[in-house]
Scaffold this active site. Structure first.
Site: not given
Length: 982
Positions: A621-622
């Site tokens: 995701l991040d």
């Protein structure tokens, strides 16, 4: 009276075993109602209503089992009251009915006993296989004998596949489907897309009030709203004069087109004089004879067209398209037939539309949703979460604008109750005929004979072989899929060759990755973990996945597993990645992780290149989705010769708002608490409005951003994340000195930063010493004593006094309340059940253990992921820091967890799985240590997969702004000016 004998469905037993039945289901004929694919988050339809279930149970004498689903339009309570029995797997069901394709891992293929015999199952669905749709050839293979079987080994008890799309009457007209509802929902979504497209051109139209179909409980409510909000307004005020006449074209001759026309009739669309034109809308129903022309110049003839499609071409692009405001495309298409519009014809249509007037051929609603089909320029489906997008074929010149396209492929589910009730009415007679087949009842002439023949025509596969009319798939798309995926005989003529994937780790984000990787039958997945039960739980529902017990301390065993794999996935904590990478180098195996590229990992780049392997990192995701989406948006802007002057990107995983109130930090952990605490120790560098800024780790939580305008509903704060400046190179933004703003950060609810800073101040995040505890109550006193340099007596008053000496009254009160809630004070109201570690540990690790227990997600609670990019751009030819010619482009994702998986697990696991697939398929040529920006095939493949999974990014643009972007402007405001708002 004519009597036919049914094709025998009851076959004698050949040693097949019987699966275990639910105790609440009798041994009679059983129908199962599937839960639709959890990745289709908007799919709420059901093939049978509760009323139909009750009729089947009471009048037909069959059992009905239903998979539990909280998203279905009919509740489980309604189904139970109708006589259905909940069943997680539908294993007792002889006849299984659903709407869309069954997920591969849930296709039941084993036969069942019935009346003393063993019979094959029957599946009814829209399988999307009979046209040779490549993405579903693996699904079709589930119903066929493996190519490795010899003629005498053919399994006649393999399940039967009946496709709703092929149920037709004698004239070839479809009798079961949602076409009319697709037309209604598609017309509404197309009007909403048109409103957005016109707004991007600076025109606000009455269509902005178009109701989205899923926002109303029933069709009458929806049409009444459209009539009042849009139709009545147009009738009284007209449409914007700058547009000229609004012209909507509907193509197609079936139920889809009729549904769209019926919906549009709620608007003022009658024939009018020129004087009345501004107050009304033209609707044109374009028939094939209007735009298909024969090569010999003869008139269009329907029978001739279907017999000789190669002799026809379309002139839609010159005769109709340039004059349209909106095209609602409802015409079907198949290979070998002319397209309504090709990519080249789109170019010609847009060129011509420029000369007709503003707003021409602005928007297309493609209800047919044939990717690169009737409209060749349709590159993908859209979702109800993000129903429209902009597209431009590669060959489209730069001076021609993009076309806004609505192409939702499950439109009827936006009207789930009405559509399901209709579908049940038309399906039920066929279902009774199938039931009769299992019972050996004769087919009587008339309607029942017609239904039996229609079911035969709709049967794609039976007894392990394709039906005669579908045999062409064997040497076509199915054969190609088998060849590409390795589902063919090995050189020795043995079992199919599968690609082996080894997943190390079975933590909180592993589930969706396991499901997506194992969804492909040409893969064999091994989940290796030191918690065997956890790995078994992840692999239990996949025939091609298995659990392996292993500890990373046993590197010999890990090495054996790596050697046997084609690709390794590491979901282990970050420090283990270089260790795994060294083993992968030894055996020359590819490696994929979701973590940041550490210095130790980056140091392996040259060796990985020499070993001809890829070590792909930052694909969660991040980091991960944030990179892919940013690079995608940047590539579009750079192709338009626009230069970025401000780039901000913030991402965070949070509890859903209803589960965040009243708990410390307003936070719960959907991944490692140690990672969250460690991030609170890192410093940050970034640039904001021309000023370079650097924050030390000790101050990172004090110097955050208190008001993040990245959501219309959620109040959020931001924390700068590590070194933002090096992303100028990662994203090819140019020199840092030429950028006004460059900030990447983390999102939290207000109050997180101040309380976490207080925890850090008293020493709970210390990493450089070891503490041994006798009781959890000792932890706050031990760390505070170390921070003050003096022992604190073991009583509440002394601890409170020491805390007040270190920080103010307000901060002390917040910390005491939080420690009490966490079970770390003797007077705590919450019990801390986790055993106290016997070995000494760093305070940060002890505190992480407490948070993992006390701030975990409980059953029924859901999490939330928010990702938001803001890019301020201007034409590349302009210079200076501020100009009124700037545009603000945003790209956002908001995703909630559900009963199937947390939002964090889906947004970390799904992109990782898509990347694994791309590497296995040989689509990635890059070698060495890299992230998703290394090759276009990586980030485009991930984004396409996420869009299909309902996790697509939403993009928007604001033209001609001044003063910077909204996020950029708010970041400048000092924290102290906004603290009182909390």
């Amino acid at each position: 009276m004519t009597i036919l004998r049914r094709a025998p469905l009851l076959l004698s037993a050949r040693g097949a075993h019987s699966p275990a039945h639910s105790r609440s289901v009798s041994n009679g004929l059983t129908i199962g109602i599937r839960r639709e694919d959890p990745s289709r988050i908007w799919e709420r339809r059901c093939p049978l209503t509760p009323e139909a279930v009750n009729e089947l149970v009471t009048k037909e004498g069959v059992n009905v089992v239903v998979q539990p689903c909280d998203r279905r339009v009919f509740t489980m309570r309604e189904m139970r009251e109708a006589g259905a029995v909940p069943h997680d797997t539908l294993s007792p069901a002889h006849i299984i009915v659903g709407i869309k394709e069954t997920p591969l891992s849930e296709v039941l293929t084993d036969p069942l006993p019935l009346s003393g015999q063993v019979v094959p199952r029957t599946h009814l669905m829209f399988s999307h296989t009979h046209k040779g749709q490549e993405y579903n050839m693996e699904l079709l293979s589930k119903f066929l004998n493996p190519p490795t079987l010899s003629a005498h080994q053919i399994d006649r008890l393999r399940p039967t596949l009946i496709d709703y799309e092929l149920l037709t009457d004698d004239s070839g007209k479809r009798t079961v489907g949602f076409g009319w509802y697709a037309g209604v929902a598609g017309a509404l979504e197309s009007l909403a897309a048109l409103a957005h497209a016109l707004l991007e051109q600076g025109v606000a139209s009455p269509f902005l009030s178009t109701p989205r179909p899923h926002t109303h409980p029933c069709l009458p409510s929806l049409t009444n709203s459209l009539h009042k909000l849009v139709g009545d307004r147009i009738a009284s005020e007209g449409t914007p004069p700058v547009l000229g006449p609004v012209v909507i074209c509907v193509t197609g001759t079936g139920k889809v087109a009729q549904g769209a026309l019926d919906l549009l009739a709620e608007l003022p669309i009658q024939r009018v004089s020129v004087d009345d034109l501004p107050r009304l809308i033209y609707v044109v129903h374009a028939l094939p004879k209007d735009y298909f022309v024969r090569a010999d110049g003869s008139p269009y003839e329907r029978s001739h067209y279907y017999a000789n499609p190669d002799q026809y071409t379309s002139i839609f692009h010159e005769k109709i398209a340039p004059y349209l405001t909106l095209l609602v495309h409802g015409a079907g298409w198949a290979r070998g037939y002319p397209r309504t519009m090709t990519n080249e014809q789109l170019r010609l249509a847009l060129e011509a539309a420029q000369g007709v007037g503003p707003g021409r051929f602005t928007c297309v609603g493609d209800i047919s949703c044939d990717i690169e089909g009737g409209l060749e320029f349709l590159p993908q489906h859209s979702t109800l979460s993000a129903p429209f997008f902009s597209t431009r074929p590669a060959a489209l010149p730069a001076h021609l604008r993009d076309v806004t396209v609505m192409a939702v492929d499950i439109l009827p589910t936006a009207l789930p109750r009405d559509a399901s009730q209709h579908f049940t009415r038309v399906l039920l007679p066929y279902l009774r005929t199938v039931i009769g087949g299992y019972r050996g009842a004769p087919v009587v002439g008339g309607d029942e004979r017609g239904r039996a023949e229609a079911l035969e025509r709709a049967t794609t596969a039976k007894g392990g072989v394709l039906a005669e009319r579908h045999r062409w798939l064997e040497d076509g798309p199915l054969g190609a899929w088998r060849s590409q995926s390795g589902v063919v005989k090995s050189e020795a003529g043995g079992a199919p060759v599968r690609k082996k994937v080894l997943m190390l780790g079975s933590g909180m984000v592993a589930g969706p990755a396991v499901d997506e990787i194992a969804r492909h039958g040409d893969v064999e997945l091994f989940v290796a973990s030191n918690v065997l039960n956890e790995a078994k739980r992840l692999t239990a529902h996949h025939a091609n996945a298995s659990a392996v017990l292993v500890d990373m301390g046993d590197q010999q065993r890990v090495g054996q597993l790596v050697e046997e794999a084609d690709l390794v996935v590491s979901l282990l904590p970050v420090p283990f990645h270089p260790i795994v990478a060294e083993i992968c180098l030894k055996h020359k195996k590819h490696l994929v992780t979701a973590s940041y590229i550490s210095p130790a990992m980056r140091a392996l780049h040259e060796r990985a290149v020499d070993a001809n392997v890829i070590f792909l990192n930052e694909i969660g995701l991040d980091p991960g989705i944030d990179h892919c989406s940013a690079i995608s948006l940047l590539s579009k802007l750079q192709a338009e010769n626009k230069r970025v002057v401000s780039f901000t990107s913030f991402c965070g995983g949070l509890p859903a708002p209803e589960h965040a109130e009243g708990i410390p930090l307003k936070y719960k952990f959907s991944w490692s608490p140690r990672g969250v605490l460690g991030a609170a120790l890192n410093g940050a560098r970034f640039k904001l409005c021309g000023e370079l800024r650097e924050i030390e780790g000790k101050n990172i939580l004090k110097e955050g951003f208190p008001d993040m305008p990245v959501s219309d509903v959620l109040k959020l704060e931001g924390i700068a994340n590590r070194d933002s400046l090096h992303y100028a190179d990662v994203y090819s933004l140019g020199k840092v000195e030429d950028l006004r703003t460059l900030v990447r950060g983390t999102i939290r609810y207000p109050g997180f930063s101040s309380l976490m800073h207080s925890f850090k101040t008293i020493g709970l995040l210390d990493v450089d010493r070891q503490v041994r505890l006798e009781h959890w109550f000792d932890l706050p006193r031990e760390v505070l004593s170390a921070r003050l340099g003096a022992p604190i007596p073991n009583d509440a008053a002394s601890f409170t006094s020491a805390l007040l000496n270190l920080m103010g009254d307000l901060e002390s009160t917040e910390v005491l309340d939080a420690l009490s809630w966490l079970g770390l004070l003797p007077e705590s109201t919450h019990t801390l059940a986790t055993p106290v570690p016997t070995a000494p540990m760093a305070p940060i690790d002890l505190f992480a253990t407490v948070l993992a227990q006390q701030l975990r997600y409980h059953p029924g609670e859901r999490d939330l992921v928010v990702l938001h990019h803001e890019l301020v751009v201007r034409p590349a030819t302009l210079v200076g820091l501020h100009t009124s010619a700037e545009e603000v482009h945003t790209s956002s994702l908001v995703a909630y967890g559900d009963a199937g998986a947390s939002a964090m697990a889906r947004t970390v696991g799904m992109p990782l799985a898509f990347a694994v697939r791309a590497v296995l398929d040989g689509n990635i040529q890059t070698r060495g240590v890299c992230g998703p920006g290394a090759e276009k095939a990586i980030w485009t493949g991930v984004l396409a997969g996420l869009e299909q999974a309902g996790l697509g990014m939403r993009e928007s643009v604001s033209h001609r702004v001044s003063g910077g972007g909204q996020v950029e402007s708010m970041l400048v405001r000092p924290r102290s000016t906004l603290m009182q708002t909390y």
